[in-house]
Design an enzyme around this catalytic site. Sequence first.
Site, mmCIF file in Angstrom:
data_model
loop_
_atom_site.group_PDB
_atom_site.id
_atom_site.type_symbol
_atom_site.label_atom_id
_atom_site.label_comp_id
_atom_site.label_asym_id
_atom_site.label_seq_id
_atom_site.Cartn_x
_atom_site.Cartn_y
_atom_site.Cartn_z
ATOM 1 N N GLU A 34 36.520 37.745 39.339
ATOM 2 C CA GLU A 34 37.422 38.618 40.371
ATOM 3 C C GLU A 34 36.666 39.642 41.131
ATOM 4 O OE1 GLU A 34 40.024 41.884 37.759
ATOM 5 O OE2 GLU A 34 40.652 39.947 38.046
ATOM 6 N N THR A 35 35.539 40.242 40.514
ATOM 7 C CA THR A 35 34.724 41.288 40.964
ATOM 8 C C THR A 35 33.207 40.919 41.167
ATOM 9 O OG1 THR A 35 36.439 42.924 40.085
ATOM 10 C CG2 THR A 35 34.376 43.500 40.957
#
Length: 302
Positions: free
Chosen positions: A22-23
Amino acid sequence: AGSEVVPAQKLADADALIDSVETFIFDCDGVIWKGDSLIEGVPETLELLRSKGKRLVFVTNNSTKSRKQYGKKFETLGLSVNEEEIFASSFAAAAYLQSIDFPKDKKIYVIGEEGILIELELAGFSYLGGPEDGGKKIELKPGFYMEHDENVGAVVVGFDRYFNYYKVQYGTLCIRENPGCLFLATNRDAVTHLTDAQEWAGGGSMVGALVGSTQREPTTVGKPSTFMMDYLANKFGITKSQICMVGDRLDTDILFGQNGGCKTLLVLSGVTSLSMLQNPNNSIQPDFYTNQISDFLSLKAA
Ligand code: PLP
Ligand code: CA
Protein backbone atom coordinates in the site's frame (compact mmCIF):
# COMPACT_ATOMS: atom_id res chain seq x y z
CA ALA A 1 28.78 -20.90 6.47
CA GLY A 2 26.12 -18.27 7.03
CA SER A 3 22.56 -18.51 5.82
CA GLU A 4 22.06 -18.55 2.07
CA VAL A 5 21.37 -15.19 0.48
CA VAL A 6 18.59 -15.38 -2.11
CA PRO A 7 19.68 -13.54 -5.27
CA ALA A 8 17.52 -10.59 -6.32
CA GLN A 9 14.97 -11.30 -9.07
CA LYS A 10 14.73 -9.11 -12.12
CA LEU A 11 11.37 -7.36 -11.85
CA ALA A 12 9.07 -8.87 -14.47
CA ASP A 13 5.56 -8.03 -13.30
CA ALA A 14 5.36 -4.49 -11.91
CA ASP A 15 1.59 -4.67 -11.38
CA ALA A 16 1.95 -7.67 -9.08
CA LEU A 17 4.46 -5.75 -6.95
CA ILE A 18 2.32 -2.62 -6.95
CA ASP A 19 -0.76 -4.59 -5.93
CA SER A 20 1.11 -6.33 -3.12
CA VAL A 21 1.79 -3.18 -1.07
CA GLU A 22 0.00 0.00 0.00
CA THR A 23 3.00 2.30 0.42
CA PHE A 24 6.10 3.05 -1.61
CA ILE A 25 9.06 4.66 0.11
CA PHE A 26 11.35 6.23 -2.46
CA ASP A 27 14.94 7.15 -1.89
CA CYS A 28 15.62 10.45 -3.72
CA ASP A 29 19.06 10.77 -5.28
CA GLY A 30 19.52 8.04 -7.88
CA VAL A 31 15.80 7.20 -7.93
CA ILE A 32 13.85 10.45 -8.38
CA TRP A 33 16.68 12.72 -9.42
CA LYS A 34 20.40 12.72 -10.04
CA GLY A 35 21.85 15.85 -8.51
CA ASP A 36 19.54 18.51 -9.91
CA SER A 37 18.18 16.58 -12.92
CA LEU A 38 14.96 14.63 -12.86
CA ILE A 39 15.28 10.98 -13.91
CA GLU A 40 13.15 10.29 -16.98
CA GLY A 41 9.64 8.96 -16.57
CA VAL A 42 9.40 9.82 -12.87
CA PRO A 43 6.38 12.19 -13.00
CA GLU A 44 4.27 9.68 -14.95
CA THR A 45 5.31 6.84 -12.63
CA LEU A 46 4.39 8.73 -9.46
CA GLU A 47 1.09 9.70 -11.07
CA LEU A 48 0.33 6.07 -11.91
CA LEU A 49 1.00 4.99 -8.32
CA ARG A 50 -1.15 7.80 -6.92
CA SER A 51 -3.98 6.90 -9.30
CA LYS A 52 -3.84 3.38 -7.86
CA GLY A 53 -4.26 4.85 -4.37
CA LYS A 54 -0.73 4.15 -3.16
CA ARG A 55 0.79 6.22 -0.38
CA LEU A 56 4.11 7.73 -1.51
CA VAL A 57 6.86 8.72 0.90
CA PHE A 58 10.27 10.17 0.03
CA VAL A 59 13.31 9.56 2.21
CA THR A 60 16.76 11.08 1.68
CA ASN A 61 19.96 10.79 3.69
CA ASN A 62 21.09 14.17 2.41
CA SER A 63 20.90 16.40 5.50
CA THR A 64 21.89 19.68 3.83
CA LYS A 65 18.28 20.78 3.21
CA SER A 66 15.13 20.94 5.32
CA ARG A 67 11.93 19.19 4.26
CA LYS A 68 10.53 22.55 3.18
CA GLN A 69 13.58 23.13 0.95
CA TYR A 70 13.10 19.64 -0.51
CA GLY A 71 9.46 20.54 -1.12
CA LYS A 72 10.71 23.42 -3.29
CA LYS A 73 13.12 21.11 -5.09
CA PHE A 74 10.31 18.68 -5.96
CA GLU A 75 8.22 21.62 -7.16
CA THR A 76 11.06 22.99 -9.30
CA LEU A 77 11.38 19.57 -10.90
CA GLY A 78 7.66 19.62 -11.70
CA LEU A 79 6.63 16.99 -9.14
CA SER A 80 3.67 17.56 -6.88
CA VAL A 81 4.90 16.25 -3.55
CA ASN A 82 3.72 17.52 -0.20
CA GLU A 83 6.30 18.56 2.42
CA GLU A 84 4.66 16.10 4.81
CA GLU A 85 5.61 13.24 2.50
CA ILE A 86 9.33 14.08 2.67
CA PHE A 87 11.66 12.70 5.31
CA ALA A 88 15.24 13.93 5.12
CA SER A 89 17.89 12.91 7.64
CA SER A 90 17.95 16.57 8.81
CA PHE A 91 14.29 16.22 9.84
CA ALA A 92 15.04 12.78 11.32
CA ALA A 93 17.59 14.32 13.72
CA ALA A 94 14.97 16.73 15.07
CA ALA A 95 12.28 14.02 15.16
CA TYR A 96 14.61 11.69 17.07
CA LEU A 97 15.37 14.33 19.70
CA GLN A 98 11.63 14.99 20.06
CA SER A 99 10.92 11.27 20.36
CA ILE A 100 13.24 10.98 23.37
CA ASP A 101 11.95 14.23 24.93
CA PHE A 102 15.35 15.88 24.67
CA PRO A 103 15.12 18.77 27.15
CA LYS A 104 14.37 22.11 25.50
CA ASP A 105 16.67 23.92 27.95
CA LYS A 106 19.68 21.96 26.74
CA LYS A 107 21.59 22.89 23.60
CA ILE A 108 22.60 20.94 20.55
CA TYR A 109 25.98 21.37 18.87
CA VAL A 110 25.66 20.90 15.11
CA ILE A 111 28.37 19.90 12.69
CA GLY A 112 26.43 20.16 9.44
CA GLU A 113 24.65 22.51 7.07
CA GLU A 114 21.50 24.60 7.07
CA GLY A 115 18.95 21.77 6.77
CA ILE A 116 19.70 20.47 10.26
CA LEU A 117 19.58 23.98 11.79
CA ILE A 118 16.19 24.71 10.22
CA GLU A 119 14.65 21.45 11.41
CA LEU A 120 16.01 21.83 14.96
CA GLU A 121 14.65 25.34 15.14
CA LEU A 122 11.21 24.29 13.84
CA ALA A 123 11.11 21.62 16.53
CA GLY A 124 11.83 24.27 19.17
CA PHE A 125 15.39 23.25 20.04
CA SER A 126 18.30 25.64 20.57
CA TYR A 127 21.51 24.89 18.81
CA LEU A 128 24.97 26.24 18.23
CA GLY A 129 27.44 25.47 15.48
CA GLY A 130 26.39 24.94 11.88
CA PRO A 131 28.22 25.80 8.67
CA GLU A 132 29.61 29.17 9.76
CA ASP A 133 30.98 27.92 13.06
CA GLY A 134 34.73 27.63 13.39
CA GLY A 135 35.20 28.70 9.81
CA LYS A 136 37.95 31.03 10.88
CA LYS A 137 41.29 29.54 11.71
CA ILE A 138 42.07 29.89 15.41
CA GLU A 139 45.53 31.06 16.30
CA LEU A 140 46.91 28.48 18.69
CA LYS A 141 49.06 30.68 20.92
CA PRO A 142 50.71 28.95 23.90
CA GLY A 143 48.14 28.38 26.62
CA PHE A 144 45.15 28.65 24.27
CA TYR A 145 42.19 26.84 25.78
CA MET A 146 38.99 26.15 23.84
CA GLU A 147 35.98 26.80 26.04
CA HIS A 148 32.80 24.86 25.36
CA ASP A 149 29.20 25.30 26.46
CA GLU A 150 28.58 22.78 29.23
CA ASN A 151 24.86 22.94 28.55
CA VAL A 152 25.28 21.05 25.26
CA GLY A 153 23.41 17.78 25.68
CA ALA A 154 23.69 16.46 22.13
CA VAL A 155 26.11 16.67 19.21
CA VAL A 156 24.55 16.15 15.76
CA VAL A 157 26.90 15.39 12.87
CA GLY A 158 25.87 15.48 9.21
CA PHE A 159 27.37 16.34 5.84
CA ASP A 160 29.30 19.62 6.17
CA ARG A 161 31.25 21.26 3.35
CA TYR A 162 32.59 23.76 5.89
CA PHE A 163 33.99 21.03 8.11
CA ASN A 164 37.22 21.78 9.92
CA TYR A 165 39.48 20.71 12.75
CA TYR A 166 38.09 23.24 15.26
CA LYS A 167 34.60 21.85 14.82
CA VAL A 168 35.97 18.39 15.59
CA GLN A 169 37.63 19.72 18.74
CA TYR A 170 34.46 21.48 19.90
CA GLY A 171 32.23 18.48 19.32
CA THR A 172 34.78 16.22 20.96
CA LEU A 173 34.92 18.43 24.07
CA CYS A 174 31.11 18.35 24.35
CA ILE A 175 31.04 14.56 24.15
CA ARG A 176 34.17 13.75 26.13
CA GLU A 177 33.58 16.13 29.04
CA ASN A 178 29.96 15.15 29.49
CA PRO A 179 29.36 11.39 29.54
CA GLY A 180 25.60 12.00 29.19
CA CYS A 181 25.98 13.97 25.94
CA LEU A 182 24.21 12.29 23.01
CA PHE A 183 26.11 11.68 19.78
CA LEU A 184 23.84 11.57 16.71
CA ALA A 185 24.72 11.03 13.05
CA THR A 186 22.25 12.02 10.34
CA ASN A 187 23.79 9.38 8.07
CA ARG A 188 27.07 7.58 7.46
CA ASP A 189 27.14 7.40 3.65
CA ALA A 190 30.72 6.78 2.53
CA VAL A 191 30.27 8.62 -0.76
CA THR A 192 27.92 11.16 -2.30
CA HIS A 193 27.51 12.36 -5.86
CA LEU A 194 27.98 16.11 -5.58
CA THR A 195 28.87 16.02 -9.26
CA ASP A 196 28.31 13.15 -11.62
CA ALA A 197 31.97 13.10 -12.64
CA GLN A 198 33.24 11.30 -9.54
CA GLU A 199 32.43 10.04 -6.06
CA TRP A 200 32.83 12.56 -3.24
CA ALA A 201 33.42 11.91 0.45
CA GLY A 202 30.01 11.54 2.12
CA GLY A 203 28.53 12.36 5.52
CA GLY A 204 30.26 9.28 6.93
CA SER A 205 33.58 11.09 6.66
CA MET A 206 32.54 13.83 9.10
CA VAL A 207 30.98 11.32 11.47
CA GLY A 208 34.13 9.19 11.26
CA ALA A 209 36.28 12.06 12.50
CA LEU A 210 34.23 12.34 15.70
CA VAL A 211 34.17 8.57 16.16
CA GLY A 212 37.94 8.64 15.93
CA SER A 213 38.39 11.38 18.50
CA THR A 214 35.69 10.37 20.99
CA GLN A 215 35.93 6.60 20.60
CA ARG A 216 32.14 6.54 20.78
CA GLU A 217 29.64 5.21 18.27
CA PRO A 218 26.83 7.58 17.29
CA THR A 219 23.14 6.84 17.03
CA THR A 220 22.32 7.08 13.30
CA VAL A 221 18.88 8.51 12.54
CA GLY A 222 18.93 8.21 8.72
CA LYS A 223 18.97 5.09 6.54
CA PRO A 224 19.67 2.22 7.22
CA SER A 225 18.76 2.67 10.90
CA THR A 226 15.28 1.62 11.97
CA PHE A 227 14.39 4.98 13.53
CA MET A 228 12.90 6.55 10.39
CA MET A 229 11.07 3.39 9.40
CA ASP A 230 9.48 3.08 12.85
CA TYR A 231 8.66 6.78 12.76
CA LEU A 232 6.97 6.52 9.35
CA ALA A 233 5.08 3.34 10.20
CA ASN A 234 3.84 4.98 13.37
CA LYS A 235 2.98 8.33 11.82
CA PHE A 236 0.98 6.93 8.92
CA GLY A 237 -0.21 3.76 10.65
CA ILE A 238 1.43 1.55 8.01
CA THR A 239 2.18 -2.13 8.42
CA LYS A 240 5.81 -2.60 7.37
CA SER A 241 5.07 -5.67 5.26
CA GLN A 242 2.76 -3.37 3.24
CA ILE A 243 5.71 -1.15 2.27
CA CYS A 244 8.03 -1.43 -0.73
CA MET A 245 11.33 0.42 -0.24
CA VAL A 246 12.80 1.59 -3.55
CA GLY A 247 16.43 2.72 -3.64
CA ASP A 248 19.68 2.76 -5.56
CA ARG A 249 22.04 1.84 -2.72
CA LEU A 250 22.46 -1.54 -1.10
CA ASP A 251 24.02 -0.52 2.23
CA THR A 252 21.60 2.31 2.98
CA ASP A 253 18.29 1.92 1.09
CA ILE A 254 17.95 -1.82 0.65
CA LEU A 255 19.26 -2.53 4.14
CA PHE A 256 16.83 0.10 5.48
CA GLY A 257 13.93 -1.74 3.85
CA GLN A 258 15.17 -5.13 5.00
CA ASN A 259 15.81 -3.95 8.57
CA GLY A 260 12.20 -2.75 8.56
CA GLY A 261 10.75 -5.99 7.20
CA CYS A 262 9.59 -4.31 3.96
CA LYS A 263 9.69 -5.49 0.37
CA THR A 264 12.70 -4.04 -1.46
CA LEU A 265 13.35 -2.93 -5.02
CA LEU A 266 16.79 -1.85 -6.25
CA VAL A 267 16.91 0.51 -9.21
CA LEU A 268 20.04 0.67 -11.36
CA SER A 269 19.55 4.39 -12.16
CA GLY A 270 21.90 5.47 -9.36
CA VAL A 271 25.14 4.24 -7.82
CA THR A 272 24.69 0.46 -7.98
CA SER A 273 25.38 -1.41 -11.21
CA LEU A 274 24.17 -4.90 -12.08
CA SER A 275 27.71 -6.24 -11.63
CA MET A 276 27.92 -4.73 -8.13
CA LEU A 277 24.60 -6.36 -7.25
CA GLN A 278 25.74 -9.70 -8.61
CA ASN A 279 29.25 -9.55 -7.14
CA PRO A 280 29.73 -12.70 -5.01
CA ASN A 281 31.05 -10.50 -2.17
CA ASN A 282 27.77 -8.62 -1.98
CA SER A 283 25.44 -10.17 0.57
CA ILE A 284 22.70 -7.51 0.40
CA GLN A 285 20.13 -8.75 -2.09
CA PRO A 286 16.83 -6.88 -2.60
CA ASP A 287 13.70 -8.82 -3.49
CA PHE A 288 13.71 -7.29 -6.98
CA TYR A 289 15.81 -5.09 -9.22
CA THR A 290 14.99 -3.06 -12.32
CA ASN A 291 16.61 -0.29 -14.36
CA GLN A 292 14.52 2.67 -13.18
CA ILE A 293 11.13 3.37 -11.62
CA SER A 294 9.51 4.22 -14.95
CA ASP A 295 9.72 0.46 -15.66
CA PHE A 296 6.52 0.37 -13.57
CA LEU A 297 4.80 1.79 -16.63
CA SER A 298 5.89 -0.94 -19.01
CA LEU A 299 6.58 -4.16 -17.13
CA LYS A 300 3.55 -6.39 -17.36
CA ALA A 301 3.28 -10.11 -16.73
CA ALA A 302 3.64 -12.06 -19.99
N1 PLP B 1 24.29 13.07 1.47
C1 PLP B 1 24.66 14.00 0.59
C2 PLP B 1 25.47 15.15 1.05
C3 PLP B 1 24.29 13.90 -0.76
O1 PLP B 1 24.71 14.83 -1.64
C4 PLP B 1 23.52 12.77 -1.16
C5 PLP B 1 23.09 12.63 -2.55
O2 PLP B 1 23.14 13.56 -3.35
C6 PLP B 1 23.14 11.83 -0.19
C7 PLP B 1 23.54 12.01 1.10
C8 PLP B 1 22.30 10.64 -0.53
O3 PLP B 1 20.97 11.04 -0.76
P1 PLP B 1 19.84 9.95 -1.00
O4 PLP B 1 19.60 9.26 0.31
O5 PLP B 1 18.66 10.75 -1.48
O6 PLP B 1 20.35 9.03 -2.06
CA1 CA C 1 20.14 7.26 -3.26
